[in-house]
Every structure is written in structure tokens, then in C-alpha cells.
Design a protein around this motif. Sequence first.
Motif, short mmCIF file in Angstrom:
data_model
loop_
_atom_site.label_atom_id
_atom_site.label_comp_id
_atom_site.label_asym_id
_atom_site.label_seq_id
_atom_site.Cartn_x
_atom_site.Cartn_y
_atom_site.Cartn_z
N LEU A 190 -9.34 5.82 -0.54
CA LEU A 190 -9.17 4.98 0.64
C LEU A 190 -9.31 5.78 1.94
CD1 LEU A 190 -8.18 2.57 2.39
CD2 LEU A 190 -5.85 3.23 1.83
N PRO A 238 -2.31 8.63 4.79
CA PRO A 238 -1.73 9.42 3.71
C PRO A 238 -2.53 9.33 2.42
CG PRO A 238 -0.40 7.46 4.13
CD PRO A 238 -1.43 7.53 5.21
N CYS A 249 -2.97 4.21 10.51
CA CYS A 249 -4.34 3.93 10.96
C CYS A 249 -4.33 3.03 12.18
CB CYS A 249 -5.15 3.29 9.84
SG CYS A 249 -4.34 1.87 9.08
N ILE A 307 -6.97 -5.38 4.66
CA ILE A 307 -6.58 -4.90 3.33
C ILE A 307 -5.72 -5.94 2.62
CG2 ILE A 307 -5.19 -3.14 2.12
CD1 ILE A 307 -6.20 -1.13 4.26
N ILE A 353 -4.75 -3.15 8.38
CA ILE A 353 -3.84 -3.69 7.35
C ILE A 353 -4.12 -5.17 7.10
CG2 ILE A 353 -1.41 -4.08 6.74
CD1 ILE A 353 -0.69 -1.57 8.27
N CYS A 407 -3.50 1.60 -0.43
CA CYS A 407 -2.85 1.52 0.88
C CYS A 407 -1.33 1.31 0.75
CB CYS A 407 -3.45 0.37 1.67
SG CYS A 407 -2.67 0.13 3.27
N THR A 408 -0.57 2.06 1.55
CA THR A 408 0.89 1.91 1.56
C THR A 408 1.36 1.07 2.75
OG1 THR A 408 1.27 3.85 2.92
CG2 THR A 408 1.15 4.23 0.55
N THR A 409 0.40 0.52 3.49
CA THR A 409 0.68 -0.26 4.73
C THR A 409 1.56 0.54 5.70
OG1 THR A 409 2.65 -1.44 3.90
CG2 THR A 409 0.52 -2.47 3.46
S1 SF4 Z 1 -1.84 1.59 6.41
FE1 SF4 Z 1 -3.70 2.65 7.03
S2 SF4 Z 1 -3.11 4.81 7.13
FE2 SF4 Z 1 -1.52 3.77 5.93
S3 SF4 Z 1 -2.21 4.00 3.80
FE3 SF4 Z 1 -3.03 2.03 4.55
S4 SF4 Z 1 -5.07 2.52 5.29
FE4 SF4 Z 1 -3.99 4.47 5.08
#
Ligand code: SF4
Length: 689
Positions: free
Chosen positions: A298, A290, A358, A372, A369, A352-354
Motif C-alpha cells: 500500500l 506506516p 496520508c 479506501i 481514507i 490500511c490502518t486508517t
Molecule cells: S490512512 Fe493513509 S497513511 Fe495510514 S495506513 Fe492508510 S493509507 Fe497509509
Amino acid sequence: MVEKIVMSLLILVTFAAFGRRIRELVGFLRLGAPDDRQPRSLGRKLKDQIVVVLGQRKLLQWTVPGVMHFFIFWGFVILFTTIFEGFGAVFQEGFHIPLIGKWGVLGALQDFFIVAVIAGIITAFVIRRLQHPGRFRGSHSKEAEYILWAILGIMITILLTRGALISLDHFPYDVRWTPVSDAAASLFEPFSLEVREAIDTVFLWWHSLIILAFLVYITYSKHLHIVTSTFNVLFTSERPKGALKPMHIDMDAMTEDDRFGAGVITDLTWKQLLDGMTCTECGRCQSQCPAWNTGKPLSPKLLIMDLRDALFEQGPALLKAQKNGDGDYKQLLENLPPLNPEVVEDEVIWDCTTCGACVQACPVNIEHIDSIIDMRRNLVMTESRFPREMQSALQNMENTGNPWGQPPSARLEWTKGTSKQEPLQIPHVSENPDAEALLWVGCAGAFDDRNKKVTYDFAKLLQIAGVNFAILGGDESCTGDPARRMGAEYIYQMLAEQNIEVLKEHEVKTIITACPHCFNTLFNEYPQFGGVFEVVHHTEYLARLVKEGRLQPKGELAKSITYHDPCYNARHNDVWKGAREVIESIPGTSYQELHRHGHSTFCCGAGGGRMWMEEHMGKKMNVERTDEALASASETLAVGCPYCNIMLADGIQERHADEQMNVRDVAQLLLASIETPDQEPAEVTEANP
Ligand code: SF4
Ligand code: SF4
């Protein structure tokens, strides 16, 4: 004789170069931090290898590229026999593989896969050259094309070699099983026997040389995944999908010089380094992210590639220094460039929103994740460098036990309801030790005005259904989900230990919560600290009560409804059926799915602690999702998460679409129907502030 000696030498040199490179790559992996993960237990391990690697399950989620890759992968497996036959033919005229080498079925399979792989390669060229999908942006496209040409070369030379062998009567199979090779043989009919023999030799050598060169080249290219993906799948995390990597912190022994998370390349674990070596650069993760899709810097693919490139750049010097002794190695370690911002920009890490899209999309089980969050842990706990807006949320969680900074006494405000509602009497768990479940309210459910109404309605439904439940009131603290995902592990651990102690003190066994983030943390992460509870998301609990007849929706809503799946329900925890069952149980509703739903849902933008950060670049994620919901032309956007509720209601306001669509929690829709007399249209509780 000469050709046998030359071929033997070439094979020896190739395997020596291949082995040397593999030894170097293993050395790179050993530079990483330890990770105590074991290969999965035998049953799961076999299942994963069959499903993910042999069955190409994750690739087949994408029909055309998936089928293309399926044929190329299986072509490699089956056509390995032809490689064996090719090298054997150099050493022995009329060579065939012992036992199976004259079996018509094998010959037929070889013929089929030669055609299938050629078709797969042509498809790959069409996708790359004509479609130019955005997912390849930033990938090494030239390198990918070299590989495709090499595979095409191998296929054509196999076919021509087989044709030449048939024309020389040296082919081990009955040609009735191999019509394609037989057709290739007709190309050689006009030539004399000597010319055919010469052609056979040329193609055989050509074929063998491409294969030997390919074997060494893949270890230096993105096609290294051919070697590493099996191991990457084998060592995939056995944690629940939504649980972050545990981190040991001795809070009493913490000093200012301690380094936490991943600050330099050697802080990443060997598995995180293996992730980099396994990336195929397919961009499936990038296409689902997203952040990337709304114009942020990102890209999970580029992030993994950047970490891999840093390893390949710094690895040789580190291995050399290791050989020179501890002194050299330590000095080099102290001077390694920081991962952020040298290798990956800070902004990329905070975008990143986790959401997990991905990780779900990756065909070789790369765990983006983990990397990150480890970099966030370093930025927050070692460098004290993070977006300014995060500061107050972190301080509030540390000082008042919730990101809103409200006093614990305010946690019961929601029970009062609105001016038109009766206050609810709900016992504290200490007053009702026999409660069958604890209602975990969560910080948003207790302090945010929109969500206080949802908590009230949900609690009322529980009372209507006769559920014997209790709450923790002011004894509840934030689960720590935002702190953990922001990288402030020490705040998370403090809150987790505090909550687990309270829950254990009251002998709580079953928890119901309307927040997917609380659900995920309580269910998947608290066991890392000895807190094991049965946790149920409210949509599933409500569906159960409706099925049992304890809740009976009767008033018609006469609304077209669509549902936004929260990432922490659908993707991280496979929780998505209950919400639909509840909505569909309400008379008069017409339900339709959003384009991206279930496991493929699109993040509202609030996960991973981003609820407390600003979006500085690109389109806002909540607006992107709101636009998708508006395009569905539904009147109501149902939600099952307090963060999604806030984000999507904001999106609707930003689009000035309040007249067109409203956002309601599933519990609010159900209560509206239940509280309405039979056959009358229901009024949904006014929840928009
Ligand atoms: S978890 Fe993966 S897909 Fe979701 S925002 Fe983070 S990097 Fe992007
Ligand atoms: S991380 Fe996985 S999905 Fe992303 S590009 Fe690499 S292999 Fe493809």
C-alpha cells in the motif's frame, strides 16, 4: 502586423485546446457518484484558501521542499504580471499594465521572484537528482522534470526579455528597482540597436510559445493540480477528521443484487475523482504511511494515481457512450473493469490502518481514507471478499456485540480486579441516574486481560477523585468502529443505533472512555445517527482532575517515560496534551518524546480493523514502533489506547525486551503514584500478563 495576427491565432488555438480539455475533465468528474458536500462556509473557505493554498501551510511542514514550492507558487502568482506584459509587448511597443505597470515595487517583486523561482528549480533538481527521496518512487519523474525545465525556460526568457527591453529603453519600470534585470541588460550592451531589437523579438516569442504550450500541457500532466487544487481545498470534507463518509443503507430493503461502496470507477464520487486529478505525485503521503514504510504494497500515492489513471483510461469511452444514449452507456457501465483487483490490488486495500497520516500530509487535501473505505465496503458487502481472519471478528460483532465473541454478562469481569485487589462497586447507569459521567468501558477494556487492569485502575482513580459515575455493564455493545473500518457498514450501523438508543434511554450526556477508537466513534460518528454526546478521553479527564487537585500524585516513579500517541487521539482528534500533563505531574519522572509524536505519531498497526487481521508482508508495524520506543532508552512506554497497549506489549515481547521496557497506560502510572505514601518510590501495577 503579421506577428500580431500570428500571436492572436496562437492565443486563440491555445485557449480553445485548453477549454476543450477542461470541458472533458469536467465531463469525467460528472461520471462520478453524487456527493452532497458544499463549498465550505465563506469564512472557513477564505481561511482555507489563504492558509492551505496561498500560505502553502501544509507544504511548509517540510522545510526545504516547502520553501522551494512556496517560491515557485508565489513566483507564478507575481510573474503572471510579466506574462501579461510579454504578450502586451507583442501587440504594443513599450506596453505596460494599466495603473500598476510602472510601479517600482511591482518591478522589484518581479525581479525577486525570477531569482527565487530559479533557486527553487535548482533546489528541486538537487532534491530529485542527488537526494532521490523515496517519496518519489512510482511518481512520473520524467514528466516532473519536463515541467521544471519548462519553468526554468520561462524564467530565463523573462529575464532576458526584460534585459533586452531595458537596453532598448522600452522597460516600463525605473531600473533602480530591478537590479537583476538591469544586470541582464548589460549582456546586450555590445550589440547594435538592430541586433538588440532582434534579440528582444526572439526572446519574447520564445517566452510566449513556452507559456502557451505549458498552458495546454499542464491539463494533460500531473501539473493539473495548478488548476484543480483550489477546488479540491474548497470542497474538502467538513466532517470531523476522524469521521468516515456516511453511507445510507436501507437494511430492510437490502437485496443480493445491491452494490455497495465503490466497485467500479463511476462508483467513486466526483470529489474522489477530483482527488485523483489533483494529486501532485509529491509522495508526502507515501513517506508517512506506516504500511508503505514497513514494506507493504500500500502506497496512498500510488493508490490515488491508479484511480486517476483508470479514470483517464475509461473516461473518454464513457463520455462517448453517454453521447450515444442511455443504452450504450448502461452496457458500458455493466462491463467496466472492477476497481479491485484490476485497478488496485485487494491486499493494498486491506493494508490500511486508517491512521490518517496520508490525509494529514497531503498538501492539496486529498482524502485517501474515503476511497479506501468505499472499496472495502464494496469488497465486504457486495463481493463478500475479505481476509479470512476478519470473518470471526465480524461474526462476533454481529452475534455477540463485540469482536471477542464474549457474552454481554462478561462485560463486568474487570470490576473484580486481580486476586490482590478489592472488587470495585460501580453502579449501572439505571441505578445512578444523577451520575455526572458514564464510563464507556469498550470491548478491549472489558475482555482483554491487559486492558481489564487498565479499566480497573482508571475506575479506581475516578472513585478516589470522588467522580459520580456509572457504567452500562452488559448493556454496552461495541461502538462498531472495527466493523465500520473493515467495510461492514451494516454491522456498524446496527451497533451504533443500538448503543445510541441505550444512551438516550438513560439520558447520558457525558461519556469518559479510555479507548481513542470508542472516543472517536462516539464523538465524531454517532452524530451522523442522531447521537450527540460530550465525550472525553481518559487522559484529558485525568489531567483535569489533577489540575483541580482532586487527584494528587505524590509517590516518585523515578522512571524515564516516553509516550506513544494513538493516531485516533493525536491525529484524528488533536487530543495529546492531557497524557503529557498527567505524566509530568508525577514526581520523579523524566519524560522524553519519541521521534515521531503528536500529529506525526506512527501507527501501532491496529487501527482500521487491522487489530483483527494478520500482517503477511514486510516488518510488523508494532515492531517498527517498538524499535523506535526502545531507541529512546526510556524504561516505560506510556500509552493511552487499549489497542496500542496490546500491540506494543507484543512488540516488546517479540524483541525480548521485557527487562528493558514496560508498557503502561497513563492511568496506571498515575494510580501507582497516588497510592504510594509521600516520598516513597512507587510500584507500578503489574499489568504485563
Ligand atoms: S490512512 Fe493513509 S497513511 Fe495510514 S495506513 Fe492508510 S493509507 Fe497509509
Ligand atoms: S496524494 Fe497528496 S501527498 Fe500524496 S502524492 Fe498526491 S498530492 Fe502528494
